[in-house]
Design an enzyme around this catalytic site. Structure first.
Site, short mmCIF file in Angstrom:
data_model
loop_
_atom_site.label_atom_id
_atom_site.label_comp_id
_atom_site.label_asym_id
_atom_site.label_seq_id
_atom_site.Cartn_x
_atom_site.Cartn_y
_atom_site.Cartn_z
N LYS A 178 0.89 -1.17 0.00
CA LYS A 178 0.00 0.00 0.00
C LYS A 178 0.92 1.22 0.00
CE LYS A 178 -1.91 2.93 2.20
NZ LYS A 178 -1.63 4.39 1.99
N GLY A 231 5.12 3.41 10.21
CA GLY A 231 4.27 4.60 10.32
C GLY A 231 4.13 4.99 11.78
N SER A 232 3.05 5.70 12.07
CA SER A 232 2.88 6.27 13.41
C SER A 232 2.49 5.20 14.43
CB SER A 232 1.81 7.36 13.37
OG SER A 232 0.58 6.79 12.98
N VAL A 235 -1.44 4.49 14.52
CA VAL A 235 -1.95 3.57 13.49
C VAL A 235 -1.37 2.17 13.73
CG1 VAL A 235 -2.01 3.06 11.02
CG2 VAL A 235 -2.34 5.40 11.80
N GLY A 236 -0.11 2.09 14.13
CA GLY A 236 0.51 0.79 14.40
C GLY A 236 -0.22 0.01 15.48
N GLU A 253 7.22 -0.85 12.74
CA GLU A 253 8.33 0.12 12.84
C GLU A 253 7.68 1.48 13.04
OE1 GLU A 253 11.47 -0.71 12.77
OE2 GLU A 253 11.38 -2.76 12.02
N CYS A 287 11.83 8.92 11.51
CA CYS A 287 11.50 8.30 12.79
C CYS A 287 12.69 8.44 13.73
CB CYS A 287 11.16 6.84 12.58
SG CYS A 287 12.43 5.96 11.67
N GLN A 332 0.21 18.08 8.17
CA GLN A 332 1.34 17.90 9.09
C GLN A 332 1.85 19.25 9.56
OE1 GLN A 332 2.14 15.04 10.27
NE2 GLN A 332 2.68 13.49 8.77
N GLU A 386 5.56 12.89 19.30
CA GLU A 386 6.37 13.02 18.08
C GLU A 386 5.71 14.03 17.14
OE1 GLU A 386 6.13 9.87 15.21
OE2 GLU A 386 8.28 9.93 14.89
P1 NAD Z 1 0.79 7.22 9.38
O1 NAD Z 1 0.77 6.17 10.43
O2 NAD Z 1 -0.29 8.23 9.36
O3 NAD Z 1 0.78 6.55 7.92
C1 NAD Z 1 1.72 5.58 7.52
C2 NAD Z 1 1.07 4.67 6.49
O4 NAD Z 1 -0.03 4.02 7.08
C3 NAD Z 1 0.53 5.42 5.26
O5 NAD Z 1 0.75 4.64 4.10
C4 NAD Z 1 -0.95 5.51 5.56
O6 NAD Z 1 -1.76 5.60 4.42
C5 NAD Z 1 -1.19 4.21 6.29
N1 NAD Z 1 -2.36 4.21 7.17
C6 NAD Z 1 -2.91 5.27 7.82
N2 NAD Z 1 -4.02 4.87 8.48
C7 NAD Z 1 -4.15 3.54 8.27
C8 NAD Z 1 -5.09 2.57 8.67
N3 NAD Z 1 -6.15 2.89 9.44
N4 NAD Z 1 -4.92 1.28 8.28
C9 NAD Z 1 -3.86 0.94 7.50
N5 NAD Z 1 -2.96 1.83 7.05
C10 NAD Z 1 -3.08 3.11 7.44
O7 NAD Z 1 2.22 7.89 9.48
P2 NAD Z 1 2.80 9.15 8.68
O8 NAD Z 1 2.45 10.38 9.40
O9 NAD Z 1 2.47 9.01 7.26
O10 NAD Z 1 4.36 8.84 8.86
C11 NAD Z 1 5.10 9.31 9.91
C12 NAD Z 1 5.25 8.25 11.01
O11 NAD Z 1 5.99 7.13 10.53
C13 NAD Z 1 6.05 8.79 12.18
O12 NAD Z 1 5.46 8.36 13.36
C14 NAD Z 1 7.41 8.14 11.99
O13 NAD Z 1 8.18 8.06 13.16
C15 NAD Z 1 7.03 6.82 11.45
N6 NAD Z 1 8.16 6.18 10.76
C16 NAD Z 1 8.78 5.12 11.38
C17 NAD Z 1 9.89 4.52 10.79
C18 NAD Z 1 10.59 3.37 11.47
O14 NAD Z 1 11.32 2.64 10.79
N7 NAD Z 1 10.42 3.17 12.76
C19 NAD Z 1 10.37 4.99 9.57
C20 NAD Z 1 9.71 6.06 8.97
C21 NAD Z 1 8.60 6.65 9.58
#
Ligand code: NAD
Length: 489
Positions: A178, A231-232, A235-236, A253, A287, A332, A386
């Protein structure tokens, strides 16, 4: 044959470009200008169903392809990425607003990651073990999980694709990725390069769209055996709950609120350089960014003055002369501005920045001035949440123990760094800091693709990607016992 990116970025399902079944699209804005850059398929559950079905159909043949040959095919994909690296970097720069040089650097990192995993096809080690029974052989082998559902953030879009796709595929899984809604073209282009390189149809499928509409059906799909999410934390956590309900494997992650310590014996020039890079490069959208700078009392005033002077020299914009570019979208940016305003209302002081850049070069883009804040309570929202932007808070510490306690006073535990010339301090810090990555005398970011990356506490669920550790995310281990009959000899 190389094809130009379609005006509306499509999904790739079973090797074919296709629009969302609903016909809907989403607008992707250029973060540097605020203009519509392109449109992308706004996919939903039917599109995810089609992509997962294609991945399922392709899976048995891909799993039956010897891992060495899978690795060689992935090597062809990497060579395609290298051949089209200028095009890839240009799309990354356009979609994120980062400078061409940074986009090229990121593309190089994605290629290095691909090379590492292509080689892994020749290893994919299991173990041979001892048995307690005479004539019995015991070993483990790696087998694919099945279909992998991959969901990523947009901050380093081509690196994020590579970190998930290459390990998932070399292990014999097929995948549905995705794509982030903010970087649809980057993901499509990797998919296009992969099919051009001869990856069989259906092995890598790409679905565009928003998280709740296209990501969630992927997470919930009963035919997706492993979900890997970057991602965040919010959501995780939700994804972990969905996966728990159907006992699907999940690798998370997540976010960070990473500390960087500046001790009284640090090389302060070096520390300033690394604070700038850790807090502001990539517009703080890592991140692994440093957002909490913890400085020993004895050097606090001097270090703050040096840091402010260096920050004042930074330029912000989308060119190679700029230190960093825009943040990824208006939402953002607004979140960050609101968080800064709340911090001020609670008594924190903005030392520099804190506002949107509105000069002629920045007026319509999503630019935030490099922002340094002091006087925030360590428990305040600005110290704990964050923000994923070019914002860092400064804190005073009397000495090592207080600095370490402040570093650990976070729900997150992704990366951490100390600047010191004292061997004992450095060693104790790496041992006692609550983080998945601990660094001495550099930045909080900069993990290498052959090393396991990941965090403790709310920064993840204990998995590590990439490195060979990612193979444990994407493989089932099978124990094999072979018994010989001594009478047959
Ligand atoms: P986000 O969680 O909003 O989105 C990340 C992804 O998840 C996007 O593709 C989004 O479309 C998808 N998503 C959103 N809601 C969802 C749902 N309900 N079900 C399934 N998928 C969904 O995060 P963001 O603001 O786009 O990215 C920034 C975040 O990512 C920060 O918290 C950052 O620290 C983290 N991040 C972590 C790492 C790592 O390796 N630890 C690396 C890069 C970014």
């Amino acid at each position: 044959m190389t094809r130009p990116m379609p005006e509306t970025v499509p999904n790739i399902v079973a090797g074919q470009d296709c629009p969302a079944a609903s016909g809907q699209t989403l607008d992707k804005l250029d973060p540097a200008s605020g203009e519509v850059l392109c449109r992308a398929a706004r996919s939903g559950a039917p599109d995810v169903d089609a992509a997962v079905a294609a991945a399922r159909r392709a899976q048995a043949a891909w799993a039956a392809t010897p891992a060495v040959q899978r690795g060689m095919l992935l090597h062809e994909v990497v060579l395609g990425m290298r051949r089209r690296s200028a095009e890839l970097a240009a799309v990354v720069a356009r979609e994120t607003g980062k400078s061409p040089r940074d986009a090229q650097g990121e593309t190089g990192g994605a290629i290095a990651c691909g090379l590492f995993y292509a080689g892994e096809g020749q290893r994919l080690f299991g173990r041979t073990c001892q048995s307690g029974v005479p004539g019995k052989y015991a070993m483990t082998v790696r087998q694919p999980v099945g279909v992998a559902g991959l969901i990523i953030a947009a901050n380093t879009p081509v690196a994020n694709v590579a970190w998930k796709v290459f390990p998932a595929l070399v292990c014999g899984n097929t995948a549905v990725l995705k794509a982030p809604e903010d970087t649809p073209g980057t993901a499509w282009l990797v998919g296009d390069i992969a099919r051009e390189a001869g990856l069989p149809d259906g092995v890598l499928n790409i679905v565009q769209g928003y998280g709740p509409e296209a990501g969630q059906p992927l997470v919930e799909h009963p035919d997706v055996g492993v979900v890997s999410f970057t991602g965040s934390t919010a959501v995780g956590r939700m994804i972990a709950g969905k996966c728990a309900q159907r006992l699907a494997r999940v690798s998370l992650e997540l976010g960070g609120k990473n500390p960087l310590l500046v001790c009284d014996d640090a090389d302060l020039d070096n520390a300033v350089r690394w604070v700038l890079a850790s807090a502001f490069s990539n517009a703080g959208q890592r991140c692994a960014s440093a957002s909490r700078i913890i400085i020993f009392d004895a050097v606090y005033d001097r270090f703050r003055a040096m840091l402010l002077e260096a920050t004042a020299r930074l330029t912000v914009g989308p060119t190679d002369d700029d230190y960093y570019g825009p943040v990824i979208n208006a939402r953002q940016l607004e979140n960050m501005l609101a968080a800064i305003a709340r911090a001020e209302a609670q008594g924190a002081r903005v030392l520099t920045g804190g506002q949107r850049l509105t000069g002629p070069a920045h007026a319509r883009g999503f630019y935030l001035a490099p922002t340094l804040i002091e006087g925030a309570d360590p428990g305040a929202e600005i110290s704990q949440k964050e923000l994923f932007g070019p914002i860092a808070c400064l804190y005073r510490a009397a000495g090592f123990e207080q600095a370490l306690a402040l570093a650990n006073a976070s729900d997150y535990g992704l990366t951490a760094c100390i600047h010191t010339r004292n061997f004992s301090r450095a060693t104790e810090f790496t041992r006692r800091v609550e983080a998945g990555v601990a660094v001495v005398n550099a930045g909080t970011f900069g993990s290498e693709p052959h090393m396991p990356f990941g965090g403790v506490k709310q920064s993840g669920n204990g998995s590590r990607e990439p490195g060979t550790e990612a193979l444990d995310v994407y493989c089932e281990l099978k124990d094999i016992y072979v018994n010989t009959d001594q009478a047959d000899l």
